[in-house]
Write an enzyme that holds these catalytic residues in place. Structure first.
Site, PDB file in Angstrom:
ATOM      1  N   CYS A  53       3.518  -6.250  -6.464  1.00 47.78           N
ATOM      2  CA  CYS A  53       3.690  -5.432  -5.254  1.00 47.78           C
ATOM      3  C   CYS A  53       2.984  -6.086  -4.054  1.00 47.78           C
ATOM      4  O   CYS A  53       1.756  -6.207  -4.042  1.00 47.78           O
ATOM      5  CB  CYS A  53       3.134  -4.039  -5.530  1.00 47.78           C
ATOM      6  SG  CYS A  53       2.975  -2.985  -4.096  1.00 47.78           S
ATOM      7  N   CYS A  98       0.515  -3.819  -2.175  1.00 48.78           N
ATOM      8  CA  CYS A  98      -0.672  -3.628  -3.015  1.00 48.78           C
ATOM      9  C   CYS A  98      -1.645  -4.791  -2.832  1.00 48.78           C
ATOM     10  O   CYS A  98      -2.860  -4.585  -2.741  1.00 48.78           O
ATOM     11  CB  CYS A  98      -0.285  -3.534  -4.489  1.00 48.78           C
ATOM     12  SG  CYS A  98       0.797  -2.162  -4.906  1.00 48.78           S
TER      13      CYS A  98
END
Length: 141
Positions: free
Chosen positions: A63, A66
């Site tokens: 991600c 993230c």
């Protein structure tokens, strides 16, 4: 005279009087970071833990947002100047490894950040947030 020979003549020590009058002050910060936590660590620290708030970061290695958010959360919890003196712990949970835990807390998008205080979720957000917004987010925790 060359620059090299002139630099050799400069003293490389401080006088003893200056050393004795100089002081260094430091305060210890006891923020804990629980990285790649599993359900046992989550239960022990978050659900049964103390009164210090815990920021739980549900993330995945693949991600992009993230990977941008995690360093900001680490910096936020490590420096009390950024949180107006509040002490916060950080726990990161890889949702690829801890699917059941992510499902229990209804994590449907990444990154998902939940702040827990005394075992109860008090605040939550999904997606990336820049540092000034993160500081506002934890302001009233």
């Amino acid at each position: 005279m060359s620059m090299l020979s002139a630099s050799r003549r400069l003293p490389t020590f401080l006088p003893a009087a200056r050393l004795t009058t100089r002081t260094f002050a430091s305060t210890s910060r006891r923020a804990e970071h629980f990285t790649n936590a599993d359900s046992e660590a989550f239960k022990k620290r978050v659900e049964e833990g103390g009164s210090k708030p815990v920021i739980v970061d549900f993330y995945a290695d693949w991600c992009g947002p993230c990977r941008m958010l995690s360093p900001l959360l680490e910096k936020l919890t490590a420096d009390s100047k950024l949180t107006s003196g509040k002490e916060l712990d950080l726990m990161t949970i890889n949702t690829d490894d801890q699917n059941a835990l992510a499902l229990d807390w209804e994590v449907t998008a990444l990154p998902t950040v939940i702040v827990f205080k005394e075992g109860k979720p008090v605040k939550r957000f999904v997606g990336f947030m820049p540092m000034p917004k993160l500081q506002e987010f934890v302001e009233d925790v």
